[in-house]
Scaffold this motif. Structure first.
Motif, PDB file in Angstrom:
ATOM      1  N   UNK A 196      -6.349  15.545  25.902  1.00 20.20           N
ATOM      2  CA  UNK A 196      -6.131  14.386  25.052  1.00 20.20           C
ATOM      3  C   UNK A 196      -6.329  13.109  25.883  1.00 20.20           C
ATOM      4  N   UNK A 197      -7.494  12.483  25.771  1.00 18.90           N
ATOM      5  CA  UNK A 197      -7.797  11.291  26.579  1.00 18.90           C
ATOM      6  C   UNK A 197      -6.776  10.167  26.409  1.00 18.90           C
ATOM      7  N   UNK A 198      -6.274   9.962  25.200  1.00 15.79           N
ATOM      8  CA  UNK A 198      -5.298   8.892  24.990  1.00 15.79           C
ATOM      9  C   UNK A 198      -4.004   9.165  25.764  1.00 15.79           C
ATOM     10  N   UNK A 199      -3.588  10.422  25.808  1.00 19.01           N
ATOM     11  CA  UNK A 199      -2.389  10.770  26.577  1.00 19.01           C
ATOM     12  C   UNK A 199      -2.624  10.518  28.061  1.00 19.01           C
ATOM     13  N   UNK A 200      -3.801  10.947  28.556  1.00 21.26           N
ATOM     14  CA  UNK A 200      -4.128  10.730  29.974  1.00 21.26           C
ATOM     15  C   UNK A 200      -4.158   9.235  30.293  1.00 21.26           C
ATOM     16  N   UNK A 201      -4.745   8.452  29.394  1.00 24.26           N
ATOM     17  CA  UNK A 201      -4.828   7.011  29.572  1.00 24.26           C
ATOM     18  C   UNK A 201      -3.439   6.392  29.688  1.00 24.26           C
ATOM     19  N   UNK A 256      10.468  22.306  28.914  1.00 28.87           N
ATOM     20  CA  UNK A 256       9.775  22.082  27.650  1.00 28.87           C
ATOM     21  C   UNK A 256       9.051  20.739  27.652  1.00 28.87           C
ATOM     22  N   UNK A 257       9.668  19.741  28.299  1.00 27.52           N
ATOM     23  CA  UNK A 257       9.057  18.422  28.342  1.00 27.52           C
ATOM     24  C   UNK A 257       7.884  18.343  29.317  1.00 27.52           C
ATOM     25  N   UNK A 258       7.996  19.054  30.454  1.00 23.33           N
ATOM     26  CA  UNK A 258       6.999  18.930  31.500  1.00 23.33           C
ATOM     27  C   UNK A 258       5.833  19.908  31.381  1.00 23.33           C
ATOM     28  N   UNK A 259       6.106  21.094  30.897  1.00 23.68           N
ATOM     29  CA  UNK A 259       5.053  22.114  30.869  1.00 23.68           C
ATOM     30  C   UNK A 259       3.829  21.719  30.040  1.00 23.68           C
ATOM     31  N   UNK A 260       4.004  21.006  28.923  1.00 20.92           N
ATOM     32  CA  UNK A 260       2.807  20.634  28.134  1.00 20.92           C
ATOM     33  C   UNK A 260       1.968  19.532  28.773  1.00 20.92           C
ATOM     34  N   UNK A 261       2.505  18.844  29.800  1.00 15.86           N
ATOM     35  CA  UNK A 261       1.803  17.684  30.344  1.00 15.86           C
ATOM     36  C   UNK A 261       0.407  18.032  30.870  1.00 15.86           C
TER      37      UNK A 261
END
Length: 301
Positions: free
Chosen positions: A34-39, A22-27
């Motif tokens: 989502x650029x902020x998440x990638x950053x 559940x934690x890894x699959x959305x990555x």
């Protein structure tokens, strides 16, 4: 009881697997959309790798503590990180100068901590190199300790007199040991894309004049793949351009100020060109000051 323990252990394993999934699959989805998440993810990976590499370097560096040779090994450990982050590095211009063993002072502009990856890429081409860093970096955990073991020169900016004495001592060893000294002369990061180059500090020019060393400017072009203010970190390529060197002449404060102003002007002018290295315009812009130098410079220890 054994059956119950076995069932509980199996249930815990299944539950843990589901939590991890559940934690890894959305990555991947978050990374792409989502650029902020990638950053934040990329910088988290960057600093995690830097920390782990530092821990790994400590026992290796203890075999020859303080040796600048350790820096090249450290740069080799950091280079795969560029590929992981989707970055490539190009070195243009007077690249052949990096292959020469003679000492010099290398000046590079500084935009982001990501500049270290470009620096390590260049360091892999150098046989012996060290850097100047502010004193506070020595206390940055494993990174500071590793930098110390790799021969980094730490300078206390709050005590200019002590810093000057230390830099003068360093200057006298560069020629004998054939070590190149890497300096970020702006003294701090310049992430403002509207400001090309910040004013240069004088320390590097004191070293160059004291030891009669040429100054080799390296322009790190603007990172179009990175915008820290807006949280953008894309795949891309960074360009590092080696310019023709400046030969520091004269003595005293006037020579230091004049050398600093000339190097700053040349670096800023090249930066404004967008990092496009044109050999035809090199003599008019910088002067062909290095190609006529002898293979062994005249240094003063």
């Amino acid at each position: 009881l054994q059956l119950l323990d076995s069932l509980l252990q199996e249930s815990f394993t299944v539950m843990l697997a589901w939590v991890v999934a559940i934690l890894l699959l959305p990555i991947p989805y978050l990374y792409d959309n989502f650029p902020q998440f990638r950053f934040r993810l990329k910088f988290a990976v960057y600093y995690l790798w830097l920390t782990l590499a530092s821990f790994f370097m400590i026992p290796l560096s203890l075999l020859r503590p303080g040796s600048v040779v350790n820096a090249r090994l450290g740069s080799a450990l950091m280079r795969p990180l560029s590929t992981l982050l989707g970055l490539g590095w190009e070195v243009e211009g007077e690249v052949h100068l990096l292959d020469r063993e003679e000492a010099c002072v290398i000046l590079a502009n500084h935009q982001s901590s990501i500049d270290l990856l470009g620096m390590f890429h260049i360091w892999s081409k150098l046989s012996r190199v060290t850097a100047i860093a502010k004193q506070s970096l020595m206390y940055y955990g494993s990174f500071g300790l590793t930098a110390y073991l790799c021969g980094t020169v730490f300078v206390d900016r709050k005590d200019p007199k002590l810093a000057a004495v230390k830099l003068n001592c360093v200057a006298q060893t560069l020629k004998v040991d054939k070590v190149k000294l890497w300096v970020f002369p702006e003294g701090t990061r310049n992430s403002d894309k509207e400001v090309e180059i910040l004013p240069f500090k004088k320390g590097a020019f004191h070293v160059a004049i004291s030891a009669n060393l040429p100054i080799l400017p390296i322009v790190i072009s603007r990172h179009h793949f990175l915008d820290e203010r807006n949280g953008i970190f894309l795949p891309g390529s960074g360009e590092n351009d080696c310019l023709a060197p400046h030969l520091a002449r004269g003595e005293g404060r006037g020579a230091v100020d004049g050398g600093g102003e000339e190097c700053h002007a040349n670096t800023a002018k090249f930066s404004r060109s967008g990092g496009l290295y044109e050999r035809r315009g090199r003599q008019q812009m910088l002067g062909d000051k290095f190609t006529n130098l002898p293979l062994c410079y005249h240094y003063v220890k």
